[in-house]
Design a protein around this motif. Structure first.
Motif, PDB file in Angstrom:
ATOM      1  N   TYR A   1     -28.651  48.585  50.915  1.00  0.00           N
ATOM      2  CA  TYR A   1     -27.966  47.846  49.873  1.00  0.00           C
ATOM      3  C   TYR A   1     -28.958  47.205  48.916  1.00  0.00           C
ATOM      4  CZ  TYR A   1     -25.616  44.014  47.563  1.00  0.00           C
ATOM      5  OH  TYR A   1     -25.173  43.133  46.616  1.00  0.00           O
ATOM      6  N   GLU A   2     -30.035  46.679  49.463  1.00  0.00           N
ATOM      7  CA  GLU A   2     -31.005  45.974  48.627  1.00  0.00           C
ATOM      8  C   GLU A   2     -31.681  46.898  47.611  1.00  0.00           C
ATOM      9  OE1 GLU A   2     -30.214  43.616  52.161  1.00  0.00           O
ATOM     10  OE2 GLU A   2     -30.806  45.717  51.858  1.00  0.00           O
ATOM     11  N   SER A   3     -31.807  48.196  47.953  1.00  0.00           N
ATOM     12  CA  SER A   3     -32.514  49.095  47.047  1.00  0.00           C
ATOM     13  C   SER A   3     -31.589  49.836  46.100  1.00  0.00           C
ATOM     14  CB  SER A   3     -33.304  50.136  47.876  1.00  0.00           C
ATOM     15  OG  SER A   3     -32.420  50.954  48.614  1.00  0.00           O
ATOM     16  N   ALA A   4     -30.290  49.655  46.257  1.00  0.00           N
ATOM     17  CA  ALA A   4     -29.340  50.381  45.431  1.00  0.00           C
ATOM     18  C   ALA A   4     -29.311  49.803  44.028  1.00  0.00           C
ATOM     19  CB  ALA A   4     -27.945  50.310  46.067  1.00  0.00           C
ATOM     20  N   GLY A   5     -29.028  50.676  43.048  1.00  0.00           N
ATOM     21  CA  GLY A   5     -28.939  50.215  41.668  1.00  0.00           C
ATOM     22  C   GLY A   5     -27.683  49.419  41.413  1.00  0.00           C
ATOM     23  N   GLU A   6     -26.594  49.756  42.075  1.00  0.00           N
ATOM     24  CA  GLU A   6     -25.323  49.069  41.901  1.00  0.00           C
ATOM     25  C   GLU A   6     -24.734  48.755  43.274  1.00  0.00           C
ATOM     26  OE1 GLU A   6     -22.744  51.449  39.583  1.00  0.00           O
ATOM     27  OE2 GLU A   6     -24.002  51.433  37.784  1.00  0.00           O
ATOM     28  N   PRO A   7     -23.849  47.765  43.320  1.00  0.00           N
ATOM     29  CA  PRO A   7     -23.184  47.482  44.601  1.00  0.00           C
ATOM     30  C   PRO A   7     -22.446  48.725  45.112  1.00  0.00           C
ATOM     31  CG  PRO A   7     -22.809  45.700  43.057  1.00  0.00           C
ATOM     32  CD  PRO A   7     -23.466  46.791  42.275  1.00  0.00           C
ATOM     33  N   PRO A   8     -22.529  49.010  46.374  1.00  0.00           N
ATOM     34  CA  PRO A   8     -21.928  50.236  46.905  1.00  0.00           C
ATOM     35  C   PRO A   8     -20.411  50.171  46.970  1.00  0.00           C
ATOM     36  CG  PRO A   8     -22.824  48.924  48.677  1.00  0.00           C
ATOM     37  CD  PRO A   8     -23.229  48.237  47.405  1.00  0.00           C
TER      38      PRO A   8
ATOM     39  N   GLY B   1     -19.772  38.432  49.525  1.00  0.00           N
ATOM     40  CA  GLY B   1     -20.862  37.866  48.737  1.00  0.00           C
ATOM     41  C   GLY B   1     -21.917  38.871  48.315  1.00  0.00           C
ATOM     42  N   THR B   2     -21.806  40.117  48.775  1.00  0.00           N
ATOM     43  CA  THR B   2     -22.800  41.140  48.415  1.00  0.00           C
ATOM     44  C   THR B   2     -22.421  41.899  47.158  1.00  0.00           C
ATOM     45  OG1 THR B   2     -21.753  42.898  49.705  1.00  0.00           O
ATOM     46  CG2 THR B   2     -23.315  41.464  50.865  1.00  0.00           C
ATOM     47  N   GLY B   3     -21.164  41.813  46.750  1.00  0.00           N
ATOM     48  CA  GLY B   3     -20.696  42.587  45.609  1.00  0.00           C
ATOM     49  C   GLY B   3     -20.171  43.958  46.001  1.00  0.00           C
ATOM     50  N   ALA B   4     -20.353  44.331  47.260  1.00  0.00           N
ATOM     51  CA  ALA B   4     -19.872  45.629  47.718  1.00  0.00           C
ATOM     52  C   ALA B   4     -18.343  45.687  47.645  1.00  0.00           C
ATOM     53  CB  ALA B   4     -20.329  45.891  49.148  1.00  0.00           C
ATOM     54  N   ARG B   5     -17.826  46.861  47.287  1.00  0.00           N
ATOM     55  CA  ARG B   5     -16.382  47.058  47.172  1.00  0.00           C
ATOM     56  C   ARG B   5     -15.882  47.872  48.366  1.00  0.00           C
ATOM     57  NH1 ARG B   5     -15.306  49.627  41.400  1.00  0.00           N
ATOM     58  NH2 ARG B   5     -13.135  49.474  42.158  1.00  0.00           N
ATOM     59  N   VAL B   6     -14.907  47.323  49.065  1.00  0.00           N
ATOM     60  CA  VAL B   6     -14.259  48.049  50.152  1.00  0.00           C
ATOM     61  C   VAL B   6     -12.906  48.515  49.633  1.00  0.00           C
ATOM     62  CG1 VAL B   6     -13.409  47.978  52.515  1.00  0.00           C
ATOM     63  CG2 VAL B   6     -15.424  46.613  51.863  1.00  0.00           C
ATOM     64  N   ILE B   7     -12.713  49.822  49.611  1.00  0.00           N
ATOM     65  CA  ILE B   7     -11.509  50.423  49.036  1.00  0.00           C
ATOM     66  C   ILE B   7     -10.790  51.219  50.121  1.00  0.00           C
ATOM     67  CG2 ILE B   7     -10.616  51.985  47.265  1.00  0.00           C
ATOM     68  CD1 ILE B   7     -13.333  51.511  45.779  1.00  0.00           C
ATOM     69  N   MET B   8      -9.546  50.892  50.361  1.00  0.00           N
ATOM     70  CA  MET B   8      -8.758  51.638  51.343  1.00  0.00           C
ATOM     71  C   MET B   8      -7.788  52.554  50.612  1.00  0.00           C
ATOM     72  SD  MET B   8      -6.325  50.343  54.474  1.00  0.00           S
ATOM     73  CE  MET B   8      -7.707  50.300  55.624  1.00  0.00           C
ATOM     74  N   VAL B   9      -7.742  53.822  51.013  1.00  0.00           N
ATOM     75  CA  VAL B   9      -6.804  54.787  50.458  1.00  0.00           C
ATOM     76  C   VAL B   9      -5.775  55.108  51.531  1.00  0.00           C
ATOM     77  CG1 VAL B   9      -6.508  57.022  49.358  1.00  0.00           C
ATOM     78  CG2 VAL B   9      -8.641  55.755  49.034  1.00  0.00           C
ATOM     79  N   SER B  10      -4.515  54.824  51.244  1.00  0.00           N
ATOM     80  CA  SER B  10      -3.453  55.035  52.224  1.00  0.00           C
ATOM     81  C   SER B  10      -2.131  55.205  51.500  1.00  0.00           C
ATOM     82  CB  SER B  10      -3.365  53.842  53.183  1.00  0.00           C
ATOM     83  OG  SER B  10      -2.210  53.932  54.005  1.00  0.00           O
ATOM     84  N   PRO B  11      -1.254  56.074  51.996  1.00  0.00           N
ATOM     85  CA  PRO B  11       0.074  56.183  51.390  1.00  0.00           C
ATOM     86  C   PRO B  11       0.941  54.965  51.655  1.00  0.00           C
ATOM     87  CG  PRO B  11      -0.080  57.592  53.335  1.00  0.00           C
ATOM     88  CD  PRO B  11      -1.456  57.062  53.072  1.00  0.00           C
TER      89      PRO B  11
END
Length: 440
Positions: free
Chosen positions: A3-10, A34-44
């Motif tokens: 995460y620290e080396s990524a250009g954008e939040p994952p 607090g990291t800016g990471a986005r958790v996205i759930m895909v579900s019907p």
């Protein structure tokens, strides 16, 4: 890449809102706060379904809402994309999603958690898709409740004795814990309905079939024998080493050639991995996606899988994989969250390990069987353990409260005999409820 080396939040995309996906997404949203990471759930669906209590929904003890945990309430920090995943592009790192109005969307990911769950295991039996029903969705559970009450009411007004008996005959295929729980709850519901109609409960026939030679082999020989005794004492006709060879609108044909007139058939014979697994072009075992001990997919950094769709190595039994149970799925969800976070440089990865806590099986009024930590229980003590376990395992305080009140109501009053008519035949069929066809 950390995460620290990524250009954008994952972007972490979780496919599926079952036990494994739900637990993973919920824990990730907390550990990555607090990291800016986005958790996205895909579900019907916009809920997680607590499937072990579906038999009690079918039996009229619980409302379907009580066993559905709202995703927005349980994990408000997780973004929900409502729709079905049609395909996964591992090279482009995208999933293709189609919503309920046929709208299409490409969702990109830096980490993919593949937990689409399972579907009812079907066979190429004539008439099964048209006339059988499973027990993996609220629609199917509600269908059984409404179907039983409706058929008993129609039977009381039918002038043809043969038609009347067919309406009062209910067939359940599958004597594992789900099928056994279902027939026990339906039997209890039928007994109450028969009393209201001043009808001898013995006039309502229940038939439980299984190709195995024992009932509920999961709980062991001793408890299995007690289950068989209880079912028999309640007038349930248990036929082992027997299954169906054909279904029609008005009857079923058994493997021994017997024709049984009936209007209601429950098919509860186990599960198969979600058909989406087959589209990935990746190695599988017993139809499930092969993963390593850390639940990662070999050759595809950033891709993880768990739950019923994944062949997760069982450290307790070398060379075997974990069974598709809710207990394993929940704990695999926790391991997935930990290891996905570790792949982003947060925490340390660990292999999946789990000690079996045993099974609990509710068999209707006054009886259950359970083997928590290897301790074999039956009767009222097992009933208390079973209900307490479900209240503890339910991942939402609101749902615990609702289920707990329903259990208290069940102790004090008769279960309601109401056919609401919310579920017609087509929404409860396999094709509509799970989007699958027959498979071997």
């Amino acid at each position: 890449m950390t995460y620290e080396s990524a250009g954008e939040p994952p972007r972490i995309v979780v496919v599926g809102s079952g036990f494994a996906g739900f637990e993973c997404a919920r824990r990730l949203s907390r550990s990555l706060r607090g990291t800016g990471a986005r958790v996205i759930m895909v579900s019907p669906n916009d809920y997680m379904l607590y499937t072990p209590l579906l038999p009690e929904v079918a039996g009229g003890i619980l409302d379907a809402r009580f066993v559905t945990v709202a995703l927005s309430d349980a994990m408000p920090a997780v973004e929900l994309v409502r729709g079905a995943v049609d395909s996964v592009d591992l090279d482009k790192q995208t999933v293709h999603v189609t919503d309920c109005e046929e709208g299409e969307e490409e969702v990109s990911w830096d980490r993919l958690v593949f937990t689409p769950g399972s579907v009812t295991r079907l066979f190429d039996i004539p008439g099964l898709l048209e006339h059988g029903r499973g027990l993996k969705t609220p629609a199917e559970a509600l269908y059984f409740r409404d179907q039983l009450l409706t058929q008993l009411e129609l039977a009381s007004r039918d002038t043809d004795p043969r038609e009347s008996q067919a309406r009062r005959t209910f067939v359940v295929v599958g004597a594992s814990y789900a099928g056994t729980e279902l027939i026990a709850q339906l039997r209890a519901l039928a007994d109450k309905a028969a009393a209201r109609q001043h009808l001898d409960p013995a006039a309502v026939r229940f038939l439980l079939l299984d190709t195995a030679d024992t009932v509920m082999p999961e709980v062991g020989e001793k408890l299995g024998a007690k289950v068989l005794d209880v079912l028999s004492s309640r007038g349930i006709d248990v036929r082992l080493e027997t299954t169906l060879t054909e279904l029609s609108e008005n009857s079923v044909t058994l493997s021994d050639g017997t024709v049984v007139p009936t209007r209601t058939v429950a098919w509860v014979t186990g599960v198969a991995a979600n058909p989406l697994v087959e589209t990935l072009g990746l190695p599988t075992e017993k139809g499930r996606l092969k993963v390593g001990a850390d639940l990662s997919v070999e050759g595809h950094p950033g891709v993880f899988a768990g739950g019923d769709a994944a062949a997760v190595p069982d450290p307790r039994h070398s060379g075997s994989i974990t069974p598709p149970t809710a207990q394993h799925a929940v704990r695999q969800g926790r391991t997935l969250a930990r290891n996905v976070a570790a792949s982003l440089g947060i925490g340390e990865a660990k292999p999946y390990a789990h000690r079996d806590m045993g099974l609990v099986v509710d068999l209707g009024p006054g009886f259950a069987v359970a083997n928590p930590l290897g301790i074999q229980l039956s009767g009222l003590p097992a009933k208390a353990v079973t209900r307490l376990y479900h209240l503890f395992a339910m991942p939402s305080p609101v749902n615990r409260w609702a289920v707990g009140l329903a259990y208290l109501t069940d102790l004090l009053f008769d279960r309601p005999l109401v056919s609401i008519g919310l579920v017609a035949e087509s929404p409860s069929q396999f094709a509509a409820s799970e989007g699958v066809g027959a498979r071997n």
